[in-house]
Write a protein that holds these residues in place. Structure first.
Motif, mmCIF file in Angstrom:
data_model
loop_
_atom_site.group_PDB
_atom_site.id
_atom_site.type_symbol
_atom_site.label_atom_id
_atom_site.label_comp_id
_atom_site.label_asym_id
_atom_site.label_seq_id
_atom_site.Cartn_x
_atom_site.Cartn_y
_atom_site.Cartn_z
ATOM 1 N N MET A 179 0.851 -1.181 0.000
ATOM 2 C CA MET A 179 0.000 0.000 0.000
ATOM 3 C C MET A 179 0.884 1.227 0.000
ATOM 4 S SD MET A 179 -2.860 1.052 2.777
ATOM 5 C CE MET A 179 -4.305 0.420 2.007
ATOM 6 N N GLY A 180 0.622 2.119 -0.924
ATOM 7 C CA GLY A 180 1.440 3.306 -1.076
ATOM 8 C C GLY A 180 1.118 4.378 -0.064
ATOM 9 N N LEU A 181 1.879 5.430 -0.147
ATOM 10 C CA LEU A 181 1.733 6.550 0.774
ATOM 11 C C LEU A 181 0.345 7.172 0.687
ATOM 12 C CD1 LEU A 181 3.201 8.409 2.783
ATOM 13 C CD2 LEU A 181 3.865 9.803 0.836
ATOM 14 N N LEU A 182 -0.154 7.341 -0.524
ATOM 15 C CA LEU A 182 -1.476 7.943 -0.697
ATOM 16 C C LEU A 182 -2.563 7.069 -0.083
ATOM 17 C CD1 LEU A 182 -3.043 10.282 -1.868
ATOM 18 C CD2 LEU A 182 -3.181 9.056 -4.010
ATOM 19 N N GLY A 183 -2.432 5.760 -0.239
ATOM 20 C CA GLY A 183 -3.406 4.848 0.354
ATOM 21 C C GLY A 183 -3.406 4.919 1.871
ATOM 22 N N ILE A 184 -2.237 5.021 2.449
ATOM 23 C CA ILE A 184 -2.118 5.132 3.910
ATOM 24 C C ILE A 184 -2.764 6.426 4.396
ATOM 25 C CG2 ILE A 184 -0.462 5.433 5.795
ATOM 26 C CD1 ILE A 184 1.413 3.564 4.248
ATOM 27 N N ILE A 185 -2.499 7.518 3.687
ATOM 28 C CA ILE A 185 -3.067 8.811 4.080
ATOM 29 C C ILE A 185 -4.591 8.765 4.021
ATOM 30 C CG2 ILE A 185 -3.297 11.230 3.373
ATOM 31 C CD1 ILE A 185 -0.336 11.114 2.546
ATOM 32 N N GLN A 186 -5.133 8.242 2.937
ATOM 33 C CA GLN A 186 -6.585 8.172 2.803
ATOM 34 C C GLN A 186 -7.198 7.239 3.843
ATOM 35 O OE1 GLN A 186 -7.066 7.118 -1.317
ATOM 36 N NE2 GLN A 186 -7.000 9.252 -1.985
ATOM 37 N N LEU A 187 -6.546 6.126 4.112
ATOM 38 C CA LEU A 187 -7.047 5.175 5.104
ATOM 39 C C LEU A 187 -7.091 5.805 6.493
ATOM 40 C CD1 LEU A 187 -7.783 2.101 5.397
ATOM 41 C CD2 LEU A 187 -5.427 1.814 6.164
ATOM 42 N N TRP A 188 -6.005 6.446 6.881
ATOM 43 C CA TRP A 188 -5.955 7.074 8.194
ATOM 44 C C TRP A 188 -6.968 8.202 8.315
ATOM 45 C CZ3 TRP A 188 0.030 7.700 9.088
ATOM 46 C CH2 TRP A 188 0.566 6.447 9.433
ATOM 47 N N TYR A 236 -2.729 15.313 -1.358
ATOM 48 C CA TYR A 236 -2.989 13.889 -1.602
ATOM 49 C C TYR A 236 -4.446 13.536 -1.324
ATOM 50 C CZ TYR A 236 1.962 12.701 -2.192
ATOM 51 O OH TYR A 236 3.249 12.595 -2.654
ATOM 52 N N LEU A 237 -5.031 14.143 -0.303
ATOM 53 C CA LEU A 237 -6.430 13.853 0.005
ATOM 54 C C LEU A 237 -7.371 14.430 -1.056
ATOM 55 C CD1 LEU A 237 -6.478 14.396 3.863
ATOM 56 C CD2 LEU A 237 -6.758 12.243 2.631
ATOM 57 N N ARG A 238 -7.032 15.575 -1.622
ATOM 58 C CA ARG A 238 -7.863 16.190 -2.651
ATOM 59 C C ARG A 238 -7.733 15.512 -4.003
ATOM 60 N NH1 ARG A 238 -5.582 21.554 -2.146
ATOM 61 N NH2 ARG A 238 -5.791 21.910 0.060
ATOM 62 N N GLU A 262 -7.533 12.746 -7.000
ATOM 63 C CA GLU A 262 -8.360 11.586 -7.314
ATOM 64 C C GLU A 262 -7.516 10.417 -7.805
ATOM 65 O OE1 GLU A 262 -11.446 12.713 -9.956
ATOM 66 O OE2 GLU A 262 -12.167 14.298 -8.643
ATOM 67 N N THR A 263 -6.210 10.576 -7.829
ATOM 68 C CA THR A 263 -5.334 9.496 -8.268
ATOM 69 C C THR A 263 -5.096 8.526 -7.120
ATOM 70 O OG1 THR A 263 -3.367 10.732 -7.661
ATOM 71 C CG2 THR A 263 -4.144 10.954 -9.924
ATOM 72 N N THR A 264 -4.701 7.314 -7.458
ATOM 73 C CA THR A 264 -4.436 6.326 -6.420
ATOM 74 C C THR A 264 -3.006 6.416 -5.926
ATOM 75 O OG1 THR A 264 -3.913 4.704 -8.115
ATOM 76 C CG2 THR A 264 -6.162 4.713 -7.254
ATOM 77 N N GLU A 265 -2.086 6.783 -6.795
ATOM 78 C CA GLU A 265 -0.688 6.964 -6.407
ATOM 79 C C GLU A 265 -0.120 8.159 -7.167
ATOM 80 O OE1 GLU A 265 1.415 5.556 -4.173
ATOM 81 O OE2 GLU A 265 -0.365 4.535 -3.452
ATOM 82 N N PRO A 266 0.748 8.936 -6.534
ATOM 83 C CA PRO A 266 1.358 10.051 -7.264
ATOM 84 C C PRO A 266 2.278 9.519 -8.356
ATOM 85 C CG PRO A 266 2.326 9.827 -5.090
ATOM 86 C CD PRO A 266 1.168 8.872 -5.154
ATOM 87 N N SER A 267 2.258 10.165 -9.502
ATOM 88 C CA SER A 267 3.122 9.730 -10.594
ATOM 89 C C SER A 267 4.189 10.786 -10.840
ATOM 90 C CB SER A 267 2.302 9.508 -11.860
ATOM 91 O OG SER A 267 1.681 10.709 -12.246
ATOM 92 N N TYR A 268 5.369 10.331 -11.105
ATOM 93 C CA TYR A 268 6.493 11.219 -11.336
ATOM 94 C C TYR A 268 7.030 10.963 -12.740
ATOM 95 C CZ TYR A 268 6.204 11.352 -6.282
ATOM 96 O OH TYR A 268 5.751 11.465 -5.002
ATOM 97 N N SER A 269 7.382 12.013 -13.413
ATOM 98 C CA SER A 269 7.939 11.839 -14.752
ATOM 99 C C SER A 269 9.331 11.236 -14.639
ATOM 100 C CB SER A 269 8.001 13.179 -15.475
ATOM 101 O OG SER A 269 8.835 14.075 -14.760
ATOM 102 N N GLU A 270 9.662 10.399 -15.608
ATOM 103 C CA GLU A 270 10.961 9.749 -15.588
ATOM 104 C C GLU A 270 12.021 10.749 -16.018
ATOM 105 O OE1 GLU A 270 13.167 6.168 -17.915
ATOM 106 O OE2 GLU A 270 11.073 5.886 -17.353
ATOM 107 N N ARG A 271 13.011 10.880 -15.195
ATOM 108 C CA ARG A 271 14.064 11.856 -15.465
ATOM 109 C C ARG A 271 15.242 11.127 -16.095
ATOM 110 N NH1 ARG A 271 17.043 15.640 -11.021
ATOM 111 N NH2 ARG A 271 18.608 16.426 -12.416
ATOM 112 N N ARG A 272 15.652 11.578 -17.238
ATOM 113 C CA ARG A 272 16.781 10.966 -17.928
ATOM 114 C C ARG A 272 17.787 12.050 -18.262
ATOM 115 N NH1 ARG A 272 20.467 7.393 -18.587
ATOM 116 N NH2 ARG A 272 21.098 7.037 -20.715
#
Length: 83
Positions: free
Chosen positions: A1-10, A35-37, A39-49
């Motif tokens: 369970m990711g960070l966002l899931g933990i925050i929403q659960l708590w 994170y609470l506002r 609507e995504t399930t997990e934050p997405s980060y762009s791949e840095r190359r």
């Protein structure tokens, strides 16, 4: 369970305040609110190359390392010698 899931659960199930969640996870209260506002399930980060300075030597370095693994341990070059 990711960070966002933990925050929403708590926050939703356990009714823990935003301040307490931020303190437990050692992140900003604004981050918890964002994170609470969202609507995504997990934050997405762009791949840095970024281009590495070793990219143009990667083939040669790979050959050297493969050659070193076939030698007996006492005859191998260390990192300082390869550098």
């Amino acid at each position: 369970m990711g960070l966002l899931g933990i925050i929403q659960l708590w926050h939703l199930r356990d009714k823990i305040s935003i301040r307490e969640i931020a303190r437990r996870l050692d992140i900003s209260r604004n981050t918890v609110r964002r994170y609470l506002r969202s609507e995504t399930t997990e934050p997405s980060y762009s791949e840095r190359r970024s281009v590495s300075g070793l990219d143009k030597y990667s083939v040669q370095l790979s050959r050297w390392l493969k050659a070193e693994t076939t030698k007996p341990r006492k005859q191998r070059r260390n990192l300082k010698q390869i550098h």
